[in-house]
Design a protein around this motif. Structure first.
Motif, short mmCIF file in Angstrom:
data_model
loop_
_atom_site.label_atom_id
_atom_site.label_comp_id
_atom_site.label_asym_id
_atom_site.label_seq_id
_atom_site.Cartn_x
_atom_site.Cartn_y
_atom_site.Cartn_z
N PRO B 82 -6.41 0.00 5.71
CA PRO B 82 -5.97 -0.30 4.34
C PRO B 82 -6.00 0.90 3.40
O PRO B 82 -5.38 0.86 2.35
CB PRO B 82 -6.96 -1.38 3.88
CG PRO B 82 -8.11 -1.29 4.81
CD PRO B 82 -7.60 -0.74 6.10
N TRP B 83 -6.73 1.98 3.77
CA TRP B 83 -6.81 3.13 2.88
C TRP B 83 -5.70 4.15 3.15
O TRP B 83 -5.63 5.17 2.49
CB TRP B 83 -8.18 3.81 3.00
CG TRP B 83 -8.54 4.19 4.41
CD1 TRP B 83 -8.23 5.36 5.05
CD2 TRP B 83 -9.27 3.40 5.35
NE1 TRP B 83 -8.72 5.33 6.33
CE2 TRP B 83 -9.38 4.17 6.54
CE3 TRP B 83 -9.85 2.14 5.29
CZ2 TRP B 83 -10.03 3.68 7.67
CZ3 TRP B 83 -10.51 1.68 6.43
CH2 TRP B 83 -10.59 2.43 7.59
N MET B 119 1.36 0.92 0.53
CA MET B 119 0.02 0.66 1.06
C MET B 119 0.06 -0.68 1.80
O MET B 119 0.84 -1.58 1.45
CB MET B 119 -1.01 0.60 -0.06
CG MET B 119 -1.18 1.91 -0.83
SD MET B 119 -1.61 3.33 0.20
CE MET B 119 -3.38 3.06 0.43
N LYS B 121 -1.63 -3.36 1.65
CA LYS B 121 -1.78 -4.59 0.88
C LYS B 121 -0.47 -5.03 0.24
O LYS B 121 -0.34 -6.19 -0.16
CB LYS B 121 -2.88 -4.43 -0.18
CG LYS B 121 -2.55 -3.46 -1.31
CD LYS B 121 -3.67 -3.47 -2.35
CE LYS B 121 -3.44 -2.38 -3.40
NZ LYS B 121 -4.53 -2.29 -4.36
#
Lengths: 256, 237
Positions: B82-83, B119, B121
């Motif tokens: 996720p980063w 990203m 998300k």
């Protein structure tokens, strides 16, 4: 028509302004004496005097320095111990029960021992701040390491990453959000503990301003110290939040 | 032990137990170079365990598994970091300049060039799974392991991604082992369909998908009785 944002700003200001007005009315009319509660103008004047004499910067500087040193020590210790306990079953068995036992003691209960061992100098104050800041960071880091998604670690493993690479490229970034939350709580604790440390024995710092105001019945001085504590705490918290947004803005959670 | 050129994977005498439950005992399987094998079976029959053993994520208790040097794996969930943004996620597996140079190519291959900066998300389930597919392709694997890669998608995304995977396999000529619940996924993507059952698991059915009648046979091997089949009608009589 005013925007929703403007209306909300006005809504937020209503209570503080009302309190300020009540404070001013109560003190200006002479209903409350200045040794009980100084008025807003006295507080502002005292703030100006302290700033002009340079004492303000000395006291703010002394407190900030103690917070910074204590927090830095706590952060490094929590990073080392938290990584060990979170990363190794053996270290957890060896260290965690003891640390949890120490954590169960309300941190201020260490004060008499610290004073006996370290005297009333800077070392004692910084130690107290460090004790206060350590546990939130340690607990958050251990929980963060435990909570790392095993499935992401597996992706790294499926690409044949070595153990150090796995730690650096998967575990560290995955743990960072929790670590930063812990650091923010630790910093708040550090400010809490610097008050306690400076109330005990100090010749400088915002806590010294508090005791000095109490002993000379100068409520304006006390209120200046309280306002400055609030400002420092708020500023350092905002800085930590900004750091969180910058470093871990990728998290898919509602900001706390 | 090395692998003959004609094979992408060779499994010999695989033994794997979880506690007292023996999942595989003396299990054998060959996957030819360029071949696509689908493995079907009921939940818990061991098909995911087999894939995880091949990927090196589970340690076999005994036996040998030899595979092509480079393996890609796609899981049921996208498992993106996720980063990292999509491009960084895809580049995560790249070790050499040549592999880093492939990042844009595989993003194009899965149709994610326009979303490279997003990203995780911000991605829908289908997009996230495409990104995961791209990541698995970055090292140009000779063998692609697909562990129910469409299971979390809705019906339309499933058909889309299935077609994309099929095209990519045609294009890269990689071998593939697909673990799935879905007979149609297996028939669309694979050259050979295996049905696993029993404890320890064994291949109870095996067929080439070129045979048009294979669907009913696969369903029968899975224990599914369709309405209107002759056996059912005779049972009713």
């Amino acid at each position: 028509m005013r925007s929703r944002h403007e209306r909300r700003c006005v809504g937020r200001l209503v209570l503080p302004l009302a309190l300020l007005a009540a404070w001013w009315a109560a003190t200006a009319g002479g209903a409350i004496r200045s040794y009980q509660l100084a008025g807003p103008r006295d507080v502002l004047r005292e703030l100006g005097d302290l700033a002009q004499s340079g004492l303000l910067w000395r006291d703010v500087g002394a407190s900030v320095e103690r917070v910074a040193c204590g927090f830095a020590i706590a952060f490094v210790l929590a990073l080392v111990l938290g990584s060990l306990v979170g990363g190794s079953r053996r270290a957890e068995i060896a260290l965690d029960p003891t640390l949890q036992a120490v954590r169960a003691v309300p941190s201020l209960a260490w004060v008499p021992l610290i004073l006996l061992w370290l005297g009333i100098g800077e070392t004692a104050k910084i130690t107290l701040v460090a004790i206060g800041a350590f546990f939130p960071i340690y607990v958050a880091l251990v929980a963060g390491i435990r909570g790392v998604d095993r499935k992401l670690v597996e992706v790294g493993a499926s690409f044949g990453l070595s153990r150090p690479a796995l730690v650096l490229r998967v575990l560290v970034p995955a743990t960072l959000p929790q670590l930063l939350v812990g650091a923010r709580l630790g910093l708040t604790q550090a400010w809490l503990f610097v008050v306690a440390a400076e109330l005990l024995a100090a010749t400088s710092g915002l806590g010294f301003l508090l005791t000095d105001g109490q002993q000379t019945a100068r409520t304006d001085e006390i209120l200046v110290a309280i306002l400055l504590f609030a400002a420092c705490g708020k500023l350092s918290e905002s800085a930590m939040r900004a750091l969180e947004r910058r470093l871990v803005g990728w998290t898919d959670t509602v900001p706390a | 032990m090395s692998l003959e050129n004609a094979l992408a994977a060779r499994i010999r005498r695989l033994r794997k137990a979880f506690g007292t439950r023996l999942v595989f005992d003396a299990f054998e399987l060959d996957v030819a170079r360029g071949e696509r094998v689908a493995i079907l079976g009921a939940s818990g029959c061991g098909k995911s365990t087999l894939l995880r053993c091949i990927a090196g994520l589970e340690r076999p208790d005994d036996g040998t598994i030899v595979t092509a040097a480079e393996i890609g794996i796609v899981f049921q969930e996208p498992r993106l970091f996720p980063w990292l943004d999509v491009r960084q996620n895809v580049a995560f597996a790249a070790r050499t300049d040549a592999e880093r140079a492939r990042v844009d190519r595989v993003l194009a291959l899965v149709g994610m060039v326009h979303a490279a900066q997003l990203m995780p998300k911000a991605l829908s389930g289908g997009m996230a799974q495409r990104a995961a597919l791209a990541r698995s392709l970055v090292r140009d694997p000779a063998l692609l392991l697909l562990d129910e890669p469409f299971a979390a998608l809705d019906a339309l995304r499933r058909i889309e991604l299935r077609a994309a995977v099929s095209e990519i396999l045609d294009f890269t000529r990689a071998s593939a082992i697909l673990v799935t619940h879905d007979v149609d996924d297996a028939l669309v993507l694979a050259d050979r369909v295996l049905v696993l059952a029993g404890s320890p698991a064994e291949v109870v059915f095996s067929a080439r998908t070129t045979d048009t009648a294979v669907r009913a046979d696969v369903l029968a091997a899975l224990g599914v009785v369709e309405h209107g089949t002759r056996s059912r009608r005779s049972a009713l009589r």
